[in-house]
Scaffold this motif. Structure first.
Motif, mmCIF file in Angstrom:
data_model
loop_
_atom_site.group_PDB
_atom_site.id
_atom_site.type_symbol
_atom_site.label_atom_id
_atom_site.label_comp_id
_atom_site.label_asym_id
_atom_site.label_seq_id
_atom_site.Cartn_x
_atom_site.Cartn_y
_atom_site.Cartn_z
ATOM 1 N N LEU A 50 1.880 -12.948 -8.090
ATOM 2 C CA LEU A 50 2.393 -11.431 -7.992
ATOM 3 C C LEU A 50 0.930 -10.946 -7.045
ATOM 4 C CD1 LEU A 50 3.753 -8.929 -8.405
ATOM 5 C CD2 LEU A 50 2.285 -8.519 -10.445
ATOM 6 N N LEU A 51 1.185 -10.392 -5.891
ATOM 7 C CA LEU A 51 0.327 -9.842 -5.180
ATOM 8 C C LEU A 51 0.488 -8.342 -5.162
ATOM 9 C CD1 LEU A 51 1.358 -11.955 -1.765
ATOM 10 C CD2 LEU A 51 -0.451 -12.392 -3.440
ATOM 11 N N LEU A 52 -0.708 -7.695 -5.635
ATOM 12 C CA LEU A 52 -0.781 -6.428 -5.861
ATOM 13 C C LEU A 52 -1.744 -5.713 -4.721
ATOM 14 C CD1 LEU A 52 -1.119 -6.003 -9.623
ATOM 15 C CD2 LEU A 52 0.940 -5.860 -8.272
ATOM 16 N N ASP A 53 -1.088 -5.104 -3.764
ATOM 17 C CA ASP A 53 -1.752 -4.642 -2.515
ATOM 18 C C ASP A 53 -2.307 -2.974 -2.985
ATOM 19 O OD1 ASP A 53 -2.985 -3.927 -0.236
ATOM 20 O OD2 ASP A 53 -1.101 -4.350 1.171
ATOM 21 N N GLU A 54 -3.267 -2.739 -3.366
ATOM 22 C CA GLU A 54 -3.997 -1.457 -3.554
ATOM 23 C C GLU A 54 -3.059 -0.717 -4.352
ATOM 24 O OE1 GLU A 54 -6.032 0.746 -0.561
ATOM 25 O OE2 GLU A 54 -6.445 -0.943 0.737
ATOM 26 N N PRO A 55 -2.930 -1.203 -5.635
ATOM 27 C CA PRO A 55 -2.145 -0.474 -6.564
ATOM 28 C C PRO A 55 -2.471 0.955 -7.074
ATOM 29 C CG PRO A 55 -2.955 -2.213 -7.618
ATOM 30 C CD PRO A 55 -3.200 -2.341 -6.333
ATOM 31 N N LEU A 62 -5.149 -9.638 -6.299
ATOM 32 C CA LEU A 62 -5.169 -8.266 -6.157
ATOM 33 C C LEU A 62 -6.214 -7.785 -5.306
ATOM 34 C CD1 LEU A 62 -4.968 -5.189 -7.735
ATOM 35 C CD2 LEU A 62 -6.841 -6.018 -8.985
ATOM 36 N N VAL A 63 -5.506 -6.836 -4.439
ATOM 37 C CA VAL A 63 -6.389 -5.970 -3.058
ATOM 38 C C VAL A 63 -6.531 -4.700 -3.651
ATOM 39 C CG1 VAL A 63 -6.507 -5.071 -0.971
ATOM 40 C CG2 VAL A 63 -5.807 -7.358 -1.220
ATOM 41 N N GLU A 64 -7.973 -4.460 -4.011
ATOM 42 C CA GLU A 64 -8.053 -2.810 -4.527
ATOM 43 C C GLU A 64 -9.538 -2.535 -4.017
ATOM 44 O OE1 GLU A 64 -7.599 0.490 -5.464
ATOM 45 O OE2 GLU A 64 -6.125 -0.884 -6.685
ATOM 46 N N GLN A 93 0.872 -1.098 -0.028
ATOM 47 C CA GLN A 93 0.119 -0.030 0.025
ATOM 48 C C GLN A 93 0.817 1.120 -0.245
ATOM 49 O OE1 GLN A 93 -3.123 0.343 2.825
ATOM 50 N NE2 GLN A 93 -3.542 -1.910 2.896
ATOM 51 N N ASN A 94 1.933 1.102 0.713
ATOM 52 C CA ASN A 94 2.854 2.358 0.887
ATOM 53 C C ASN A 94 4.053 2.054 0.130
ATOM 54 O OD1 ASN A 94 1.175 3.876 2.996
ATOM 55 N ND2 ASN A 94 1.848 2.598 4.474
ATOM 56 N N ILE A 95 4.338 2.878 -0.877
ATOM 57 C CA ILE A 95 5.502 2.454 -1.828
ATOM 58 C C ILE A 95 6.642 2.475 -1.092
ATOM 59 C CG2 ILE A 95 6.551 3.325 -3.709
ATOM 60 C CD1 ILE A 95 4.092 4.609 -4.761
ATOM 61 N N ARG A 96 7.528 1.298 -1.528
ATOM 62 C CA ARG A 96 8.921 0.943 -0.778
ATOM 63 C C ARG A 96 9.862 0.937 -1.818
ATOM 64 N NH1 ARG A 96 7.027 -3.361 4.301
ATOM 65 N NH2 ARG A 96 4.962 -2.260 4.873
ATOM 66 N N LEU A 97 10.077 1.987 -2.375
ATOM 67 C CA LEU A 97 11.255 2.023 -3.296
ATOM 68 C C LEU A 97 12.729 2.378 -2.549
ATOM 69 C CD1 LEU A 97 9.395 3.662 -6.644
ATOM 70 C CD2 LEU A 97 9.997 1.074 -6.082
ATOM 71 N N VAL A 131 6.962 1.808 -11.179
ATOM 72 C CA VAL A 131 8.436 1.410 -11.025
ATOM 73 C C VAL A 131 8.274 0.084 -9.922
ATOM 74 C CG1 VAL A 131 10.563 1.836 -9.846
ATOM 75 C CG2 VAL A 131 9.325 3.346 -11.265
ATOM 76 N N GLU A 132 7.370 0.219 -8.968
ATOM 77 C CA GLU A 132 7.229 -0.708 -7.990
ATOM 78 C C GLU A 132 6.798 -2.177 -8.572
ATOM 79 O OE1 GLU A 132 5.680 -1.022 -3.559
ATOM 80 O OE2 GLU A 132 4.570 -0.369 -4.695
ATOM 81 N N ILE A 133 5.940 -1.995 -9.491
ATOM 82 C CA ILE A 133 5.414 -3.263 -10.197
ATOM 83 C C ILE A 133 6.503 -3.685 -11.076
ATOM 84 C CG2 ILE A 133 3.774 -4.009 -11.901
ATOM 85 C CD1 ILE A 133 1.813 -1.818 -10.627
ATOM 86 N N ALA A 134 7.056 -2.861 -11.683
ATOM 87 C CA ALA A 134 8.065 -3.477 -12.577
ATOM 88 C C ALA A 134 9.491 -4.077 -11.587
ATOM 89 C CB ALA A 134 9.165 -2.217 -13.336
ATOM 90 N N ARG A 135 9.579 -3.709 -10.556
ATOM 91 C CA ARG A 135 10.507 -4.406 -9.806
ATOM 92 C C ARG A 135 9.837 -5.744 -9.179
ATOM 93 N NH1 ARG A 135 12.476 -1.705 -4.206
ATOM 94 N NH2 ARG A 135 10.313 -1.885 -3.764
#
Length: 267
Positions: A185-190, A219-221, A97-101, A172-176
């Motif tokens: 792939l788990l996408l948490d509120e992209p 996907l959580v959204e 949820q919170n971007i971690r780059l 970028v986070e999705i690309a990583r």
């Protein structure tokens, strides 16, 4: 290109099978008797009110949290209680949820960090910059550039990630996450914090990577237009328990879901 693992060619049976999962925080029961099965190549959504337990599910699946009970089986192997790095190596990748780059690293270097887990180059070769390491570094750069091209990020490859607009940081986070070569792939509120244009672009990206790689996505959204528009199946949880699951149309028309979460309109 050599991308995320192709899932549709796996043996029949669920890629992910979760049974009776439970998580307690002291006296608080955050998740109770949670179960789900996800088939190889499926794009499945998870919805529910705030505090329903959605992020707890993702934290358990990725190993950020250890379950209080139940089991998690991935690719036919029991991974219950594994560490996040073990789950990542097994083929589970996620966004948050919170971007971690790494904000001070370039976009390109952020993507390359995901390759090191699979590069097989030891500390000695890395420290002394030996030939094997140099070849691996060149290969990682080339692959990272391919992912950036797929997500239309090539022009930003040398930009520090922290200098990007919010929507591009999400990409970028999705690309990583893709660069880690996941099977799941788990996408948490992209789409959280995105404007309508960015959300529409993100929806296209998710459809693209799902179709291009045959990638299994959970996907959580909160954005119902996104979740109803791209998911093949949707699970609904409320107060830490599964309320129902089914096709988008079945979920949309379920009276219990409307009462608990969707409200009178989902348009």
């Amino acid at each position: 290109m050599s991308g995320p693992e192709q899932n549709k060619n796996l043996a029949t049976g669920p890629l992910l099978k979760v049974e009776g999962l439970e998580k307690r925080f002291g006296g608080l029961l955050a998740l109770s008797d949670y179960s789900v099965e996800i088939a190889p190549g499926e794009l499945m959504g998870l919805i529910g009110p705030n505090g329903a337990g959605k992020t707890t599910v993702f934290n358990l699946l990725s190993g950020v949290l250890c379950p209080s009970g139940g089991s998690i089986c991935f690719c036919g192997k029991d991974i219950t209680g594994q560490r996040p790095d073990q789950n990542a190596f097994s083929g589970i990748s996620r966004t948050f949820q919170n971007i971690r780059l790494f904000n001070d690293l370039s976009v390109l270097d952020n993507i390359k960090t995901a390759f090191h887990m699979h590069s097989g180059k030891g500390l000695f070769k890395t420290l002394f910059n030996l030939a094997g390491y140099k070849a691996s570094e060149k290969e990682m750069t080339e692959k990272a550039l391919e992912y950036l091209e797929i997500l239309n990020l090539l022009e930003h490859r040398h930009t520090p990630a922290g200098n990007l607009p919010y929507g591009l940081m999400r990409k970028v986070e999705i690309a990583r996450a893709l660069a880690a070569r996941p099977k799941l792939l788990l996408l948490d509120e992209p789409a959280a914090g995105m404007n309508p244009h960015e959300t529409e672009e993100l929806t296209g990206i998710i459809n693209l990577i799902h179709g291009k790689f045959g990638l299994t996505i959970f996907l959580v959204e909160h954005d119902m237009k996104v979740i109803m528009g791209i998911c093949e199946r949707i699970q609904v949880i409320n107060q830490g328990s599964v309320l129902t699951q089914g096709s988008p149309q079945e979920v949309r028309n379920n009276p219990e879901v409307i009462k608990a979460y969707l409200g009178s309109s989902t348009d």
